[in-house]
Design an enzyme around this catalytic site. Sequence first.
Site, short mmCIF file in Angstrom:
data_model
loop_
_atom_site.label_atom_id
_atom_site.label_comp_id
_atom_site.label_asym_id
_atom_site.label_seq_id
_atom_site.Cartn_x
_atom_site.Cartn_y
_atom_site.Cartn_z
N GLY A 86 -95.30 -6.03 69.45
CA GLY A 86 -94.74 -4.75 69.90
C GLY A 86 -93.97 -4.14 68.74
O GLY A 86 -94.15 -4.53 67.58
N ARG A 87 -93.06 -3.23 69.06
CA ARG A 87 -92.31 -2.54 67.99
C ARG A 87 -91.55 -3.53 67.10
O ARG A 87 -91.60 -3.44 65.88
CB ARG A 87 -91.28 -1.57 68.59
CG ARG A 87 -91.84 -0.37 69.29
CD ARG A 87 -90.65 0.50 69.72
NE ARG A 87 -91.06 1.62 70.54
CZ ARG A 87 -91.27 1.55 71.85
NH1 ARG A 87 -91.11 0.41 72.49
NH2 ARG A 87 -91.64 2.61 72.53
N ILE A 88 -90.82 -4.46 67.74
CA ILE A 88 -89.96 -5.34 66.94
C ILE A 88 -90.80 -6.37 66.20
O ILE A 88 -90.55 -6.66 65.02
CB ILE A 88 -88.89 -6.01 67.85
CG1 ILE A 88 -87.98 -4.93 68.45
CG2 ILE A 88 -88.05 -7.01 67.05
CD1 ILE A 88 -87.02 -5.43 69.53
N SER A 94 -101.16 -11.14 70.63
CA SER A 94 -100.92 -9.87 71.31
C SER A 94 -101.99 -9.76 72.38
O SER A 94 -103.09 -10.28 72.22
CB SER A 94 -101.06 -8.74 70.28
OG SER A 94 -101.08 -7.49 70.91
N ARG A 95 -101.62 -9.05 73.47
CA ARG A 95 -102.63 -8.89 74.54
C ARG A 95 -103.87 -8.17 74.02
O ARG A 95 -104.97 -8.47 74.39
CB ARG A 95 -102.01 -8.15 75.72
CG ARG A 95 -101.30 -9.08 76.69
CD ARG A 95 -101.14 -8.40 78.02
NE ARG A 95 -100.28 -7.23 77.84
CZ ARG A 95 -99.04 -7.15 78.31
NH1 ARG A 95 -98.54 -8.13 79.00
NH2 ARG A 95 -98.30 -6.08 78.11
N THR A 99 -85.36 -14.26 68.73
CA THR A 99 -84.42 -13.14 68.91
C THR A 99 -84.81 -12.34 70.15
O THR A 99 -84.31 -11.23 70.34
CB THR A 99 -84.45 -12.20 67.69
OG1 THR A 99 -85.81 -11.81 67.45
CG2 THR A 99 -83.88 -12.85 66.46
N ARG A 131 -85.72 -13.46 74.06
CA ARG A 131 -84.96 -13.84 75.25
C ARG A 131 -84.93 -15.37 75.37
O ARG A 131 -85.93 -16.05 75.10
CB ARG A 131 -85.59 -13.25 76.51
CG ARG A 131 -85.28 -11.77 76.76
CD ARG A 131 -83.80 -11.54 77.04
NE ARG A 131 -83.47 -10.15 77.31
CZ ARG A 131 -83.07 -9.26 76.39
NH1 ARG A 131 -82.96 -9.61 75.12
NH2 ARG A 131 -82.77 -8.03 76.74
N GLU A 148 -76.67 -16.98 79.07
CA GLU A 148 -75.60 -16.48 78.17
C GLU A 148 -74.36 -16.12 78.98
O GLU A 148 -74.49 -15.64 80.11
CB GLU A 148 -76.13 -15.23 77.44
CG GLU A 148 -77.29 -15.57 76.53
CD GLU A 148 -77.92 -14.35 75.85
OE1 GLU A 148 -77.37 -13.24 75.99
OE2 GLU A 148 -78.94 -14.52 75.19
N HIS A 191 -76.27 -13.49 70.39
CA HIS A 191 -77.02 -12.32 70.85
C HIS A 191 -76.56 -11.04 70.14
O HIS A 191 -76.03 -10.12 70.77
CB HIS A 191 -76.91 -12.16 72.38
CG HIS A 191 -78.03 -11.32 72.95
ND1 HIS A 191 -78.53 -11.49 74.22
CD2 HIS A 191 -78.76 -10.29 72.42
CE1 HIS A 191 -79.50 -10.61 74.45
NE2 HIS A 191 -79.66 -9.87 73.36
N GLY A 215 -78.72 -9.32 68.00
CA GLY A 215 -79.92 -8.71 67.42
C GLY A 215 -79.79 -7.22 67.17
O GLY A 215 -80.14 -6.71 66.10
C1 DGY Z 1 -82.17 -5.76 73.98
O1 DGY Z 1 -82.04 -4.55 73.76
O2 DGY Z 1 -82.94 -6.19 74.82
C2 DGY Z 1 -81.34 -6.66 73.16
O3 DGY Z 1 -81.50 -7.98 73.49
C3 DGY Z 1 -79.90 -6.24 73.25
O4 DGY Z 1 -79.30 -6.62 72.06
#
Ligand code: DGY
Length: 321
Positions: free
Chosen positions: A158-160, A179-180, A238, A240, A269, A287, A289
């Site tokens: 995806g984007r990230i 990726s799907r 980074t 979940r 968390e 957390h 990111g």
């Molecule tokens: C998100 O946007 O999902 C991030 O985990 C928040 O930092």
Amino acid sequence: MPDTEPPIVLICRRLLSAGRDRLAARCEIREGGLDATPEELVALAPGTTAIVADPSVAVGEELLDAAGEGLRVVANYAVGYDNVALEACRSRGIAVTNTPGVLTNATAELALALTLAAARRLGEAEGELRAGRWSGWDPGDMLGLELSGATFGVVGMGRIGRRYAELVAPLSGAILYTSRSPKSDVERGLPAARVQMEELLARADVVSLHVPATPETIGLIGAAELNAMPRHAMLVNTARGPLVDAEALARALRDGAISAAGLDVYEHEPNVPQALLDAPRCVLLPHVGSATTRARDAMAVLVADNVLAVVDGAEPPNRVI
Ligand code: DGY
């Protein structure tokens, strides 16, 4: 209630002023604060038009019911929205929105930082120095993984995931991704090949996770997957916490089944499992990111835009459902 009453927005914890001020100009704000308990949020909810949540706030039936029939939108201050009970919102006709795009660079950069930190054992090395245990240059001390020429495995394009792939590309020998669907635009610009998860785990020197937490991805990395990785390989998460079986990861690090890990997210968390705290060659972050001023301000603005669009009867720009 007369039409002139401003809509009530419940900010469950904290919204930075870039977004809060926009909301406050037109809405009545109620705030739970960073330490708000679920019970306190339920007590604050009645009569609200919008709830602003974040990854640490579980938005479930009790909170939705407490808000009542006037609730029209849950605006999540995050791109991920696994904290929101989507079906409960859908069945009540409540929109759910998120904050995509504006945190892509920040989160991918943090993933790169964690990759480098875990590969070169930065946490341990700095800890030794600060504790006064550095006794001088030692050719065998703090040996880590060199990343130039490494094969990077990007789980989720995806984007990230894509931005992470772009950032590591100058270092990489190859980039494998899952990726799907194939991403031909990514493959045109990067030395990236789509493979099955099994192949990625078997071949990658660095495995970095960039998929949301869904019923399909929870437990994606457990003992079998860690054992399928080369012993010198490392894992970065980074995305979940629930994607990774934390106990299995700690065991893999202890037993040398993989060489290192870098984590920014955890299942419950802010609790971090003791096994991870005790695990060797494991960099742990709280957390952070998306924690750049630019990203968090832009996220706050999107939250406000989404709420105000719903208040105005318009389509929110980042509607998830
Ligand atoms: C998100 O946007 O999902 C991030 O985990 C928040 O930092």
